[in-house]
Motif scaffolding. Structure first.
Motif, PDB file in Angstrom:
ATOM      1  N   LEU A  18       0.848  -1.188   0.000  1.00  0.00           N
ATOM      2  CA  LEU A  18       0.000   0.000   0.000  1.00  0.00           C
ATOM      3  C   LEU A  18       0.883   1.237   0.000  1.00  0.00           C
ATOM      4  N   ILE A  19       0.526   2.229  -0.794  1.00  0.00           N
ATOM      5  CA  ILE A  19       1.212   3.520  -0.712  1.00  0.00           C
ATOM      6  C   ILE A  19       0.631   4.280   0.477  1.00  0.00           C
ATOM      7  N   LYS A  20       1.425   4.419   1.524  1.00  0.00           N
ATOM      8  CA  LYS A  20       0.970   5.163   2.703  1.00  0.00           C
ATOM      9  C   LYS A  20       1.105   6.659   2.480  1.00  0.00           C
ATOM     10  N   SER A  21       2.210   7.077   1.869  1.00  0.00           N
ATOM     11  CA  SER A  21       2.396   8.494   1.541  1.00  0.00           C
ATOM     12  C   SER A  21       3.210   8.601   0.264  1.00  0.00           C
ATOM     13  N   ALA A  22       2.994   9.697  -0.459  1.00  0.00           N
ATOM     14  CA  ALA A  22       3.713   9.958  -1.706  1.00  0.00           C
ATOM     15  C   ALA A  22       3.945  11.457  -1.804  1.00  0.00           C
ATOM     16  N   GLU A  23       5.178  11.857  -1.578  1.00  0.00           N
ATOM     17  CA  GLU A  23       5.509  13.290  -1.571  1.00  0.00           C
ATOM     18  C   GLU A  23       6.367  13.611  -2.789  1.00  0.00           C
ATOM     19  N   GLU A  24       5.919  14.592  -3.581  1.00  0.00           N
ATOM     20  CA  GLU A  24       6.696  14.982  -4.756  1.00  0.00           C
ATOM     21  C   GLU A  24       7.857  15.883  -4.335  1.00  0.00           C
ATOM     22  N   LYS A  25       9.051  15.545  -4.807  1.00  0.00           N
ATOM     23  CA  LYS A  25      10.245  16.327  -4.511  1.00  0.00           C
ATOM     24  C   LYS A  25      11.027  16.542  -5.798  1.00  0.00           C
ATOM     25  N   PRO A  62      -1.427   8.233  -2.306  1.00  0.00           N
ATOM     26  CA  PRO A  62      -1.640   7.525  -1.033  1.00  0.00           C
ATOM     27  C   PRO A  62      -2.974   6.780  -1.022  1.00  0.00           C
ATOM     28  N   GLY A  63      -2.964   5.561  -0.474  1.00  0.00           N
ATOM     29  CA  GLY A  63      -4.166   4.750  -0.423  1.00  0.00           C
ATOM     30  C   GLY A  63      -4.289   3.780  -1.574  1.00  0.00           C
ATOM     31  N   THR A  64      -3.322   3.808  -2.507  1.00  0.00           N
ATOM     32  CA  THR A  64      -3.342   2.926  -3.675  1.00  0.00           C
ATOM     33  C   THR A  64      -2.513   1.680  -3.404  1.00  0.00           C
ATOM     34  N   VAL A  65      -3.059   0.511  -3.725  1.00  0.00           N
ATOM     35  CA  VAL A  65      -2.304  -0.734  -3.648  1.00  0.00           C
ATOM     36  C   VAL A  65      -1.564  -0.927  -4.966  1.00  0.00           C
ATOM     37  N   PRO A  97      -7.114  -1.800   0.226  1.00  0.00           N
ATOM     38  CA  PRO A  97      -6.100  -1.128   1.062  1.00  0.00           C
ATOM     39  C   PRO A  97      -6.123  -1.568   2.521  1.00  0.00           C
ATOM     40  N   GLU A  98      -7.294  -1.881   3.056  1.00  0.00           N
ATOM     41  CA  GLU A  98      -7.386  -2.235   4.475  1.00  0.00           C
ATOM     42  C   GLU A  98      -6.619  -3.516   4.807  1.00  0.00           C
ATOM     43  N   LEU A  99      -6.391  -4.372   3.820  1.00  0.00           N
ATOM     44  CA  LEU A  99      -5.666  -5.618   4.053  1.00  0.00           C
ATOM     45  C   LEU A  99      -4.169  -5.397   4.238  1.00  0.00           C
ATOM     46  N   TYR A 100      -3.707  -4.182   3.954  1.00  0.00           N
ATOM     47  CA  TYR A 100      -2.280  -3.869   4.057  1.00  0.00           C
ATOM     48  C   TYR A 100      -1.969  -2.958   5.247  1.00  0.00           C
TER      49      TYR A 100
END
Length: 321
Positions: A18-25, A62-65, A97-100
């Motif tokens: 699961l993508i918990k966070s994704a920050e563009e840098k 975020p929230g994407t498997v 997502p909840e399974l991860y």
């Protein structure tokens, strides 16, 4: 099926996460990339995805498997994934997502039972009515919510588990220090972080809400106490209500840590330290769970960036439990 922390350094990784966070840098050469935190039920790990496109920004949120292929690596002593390829999970793959999401180590029913037991120990009538009124409003989310976005108890049910753990500690301390007001102690512990069900977005890809950023959970719960008094026709200037407000407002201990007032009664002081103890023990437990015996953990930013040693010998008490 293998999970993130089943893989060793330099081992090839092939799994769904699961993508918990994704920050563009941007890199030093001004090229955009995504700084990820991936998660499954074994924990979370960082990764960077280089040379991203406009489509990547839209897809990998975020929230994407996703299906992840790469290599378990390290960066400055911390575990990391070197990405070879990623794609969104397909419909015929495990894409809920909840399974991860990592969960509290105690099941919900047991936590509810222990929580309800604590309510009966609040013998002060005003405090009991206020706590029950507020918890009736938040109870469903309370047992699902994390206690934080990162750091301590940042998992599904973490808020309730943190609260139950604090109640357990306070029971022992109230036996040692018999002059403590148990009603005030338990009420303050139950309410001290309840505002986090509004401050945080939930257990999946947790973020701070707009209200959470602008107001914060300490002010939110104080406002809830005021509303409860109004609905229940309780004088909010009565001493027991003022004391309840105080232990909630003071639980961070210091003004620079977000409390508008420092602890000025024993119950407020002890709630602050119980909160610190349980939070720090959880951070250490999380780090050491991913550490090999005889090695030091990753650095824990919230604990002065210290690493902790995992001893080689087994704890006899853990063998008998």
């Amino acid at each position: 099926m293998k999970k993130i922390y089943d893989y060793q350094k330099d081992e090839q990784v092939n799994l769904h996460v699961l993508i918990k966070s994704a920050e563009e840098k941007v890199t030093r050469t001004n090229k955009p990339y995504l700084s990820f935190i991936f998660q499954d039920t074994s924990g979370e790990i960082s990764a960077n995805y280089w040379d991203i496109t406009t489509e990547d920004r839209e897809v990998f949120k975020p929230g994407t498997v996703i299906k992840l292929e790469g290599k378990r690596d390290e960066y400055k002593g911390s575990p990391q994934i070197r990405i070879n390829s990623i794609r969104p999970a397909k419909d015929d793959e495990t894409n809920n997502p909840e399974l991860y999401v990592e969960r509290a180590p105690v099941n919900k029913d047991k936590m509810v039972e222990e929580f309800n037991h604590a309510l009966f120990d609040i013998t002060n009538a005003n405090m009991n009515r206020i706590v029950r009124f507020i918890m009736k409003k938040y109870q469903h989310d309370f047992f699902q919510s994390p206690a934080a976005k990162t750091n301590h108890h940042a998992f599904m049910g973490g808020l309730a588990y943190h609260t139950i753990s604090m109640l357990r500690i306070s029971r022992s301390l109230s036996e040692l220090y018999s002059d403590l007001d148990v009603s005030l102690l338990f009420s303050g512990i139950i309410l001290h972080d309840v505002g986090k069900v509004v401050e945080l977005s939930g257990p999946t890809a947790t973020e701070y809400t707009l209200e959470g950023k602008l107001i914060g959970h300490i002010v939110m719960i104080n406002e809830d106490i005021v509303r409860a008094c109004k609905e229940l026709k309780i004088d909010e200037d009565h001493e027991d209500v003022l004391l309840l407000k105080h232990v909630v407002l003071a639980h961070h201990g210091e003004l620079e840590y977000g409390s508008p007032v420092r602890p000025l009664i024993p119950e407020a002081e002890i709630i602050h330290y119980i909160d610190q103890i349980d939070a720090k023990m959880n951070m250490m437990h999380t780090a050491l769970r991913k550490t090999e015996p005889g090695e030091f953990s990753d650095k824990i930013w919230a604990m002065d960036n210290r690493s902790f040693y995992k001893k080689n010998y087994e704890n006899p008490s853990s063998q008998s439990s």
